[in-house]
Scaffold this motif. Sequence first.
Motif: not given
Length: 207
Positions: A95-113
């Motif tokens: 859950f590190m900022p900018g890390g892969w694990g921290h990111a929104l799952v691919d299925e729901l990308q992209p987020a506007d914010f």
Amino acid sequence: MADFFADFQPARTALLIVDLQNDFLHPDGAYARGGAGAPEIAALPARVKPVADALRAAGGFVISTQFTLVPGRGGEPMIADHLRQIRPFLRKGDFMPGGWGHALVDELQPADFTVEKVAYSAFYQTRLDFVLARAGIDRLIACGIVTNGGVASTVRDAHVRGLPTLLLSDGCAAMKPDLHDATVTVLSSVGPVMDCAGAETRIRAAI
């Protein structure tokens, strides 16, 4: 309770996705490594995606709020004592900022914010209020995990801010189905509740 879609304005509405991140959901994420997943949680991205797609097409927003373990000295995460006790498998890099694990799952990308959060509520010590105000968003559709934790806290904090918030009843989940069901029942007294299919239909009617 008033119909959430009676005066629906997509450009002033956001789908607020709470904590649907790789470290929580992906088979290679931190929670899968620790054996802390649940099938109800794993099923959420596919269920929520049509709602996100419909709202994007209508001109609305998608906001991803992401649980964050802030790296401390040497990169070791600052983990609250209660979380360390129940999730001892969490380690450096999770859950590190900018890390892969921290990111929104691919299925729901992209987020506007994207809004980092360090506690249950997506409003607590975050920039979410700023984002909503600057983007002209004054209505929310809430989903994510866990129903009785981050989702419930966020929905209640939206309520005290006077933000009409629709809870997607099958767009959120908990580690135990009975906790999910009980929380949805309680939150129905705070704001409207609808399943994902129903919300998608109403959104697409506005396109």
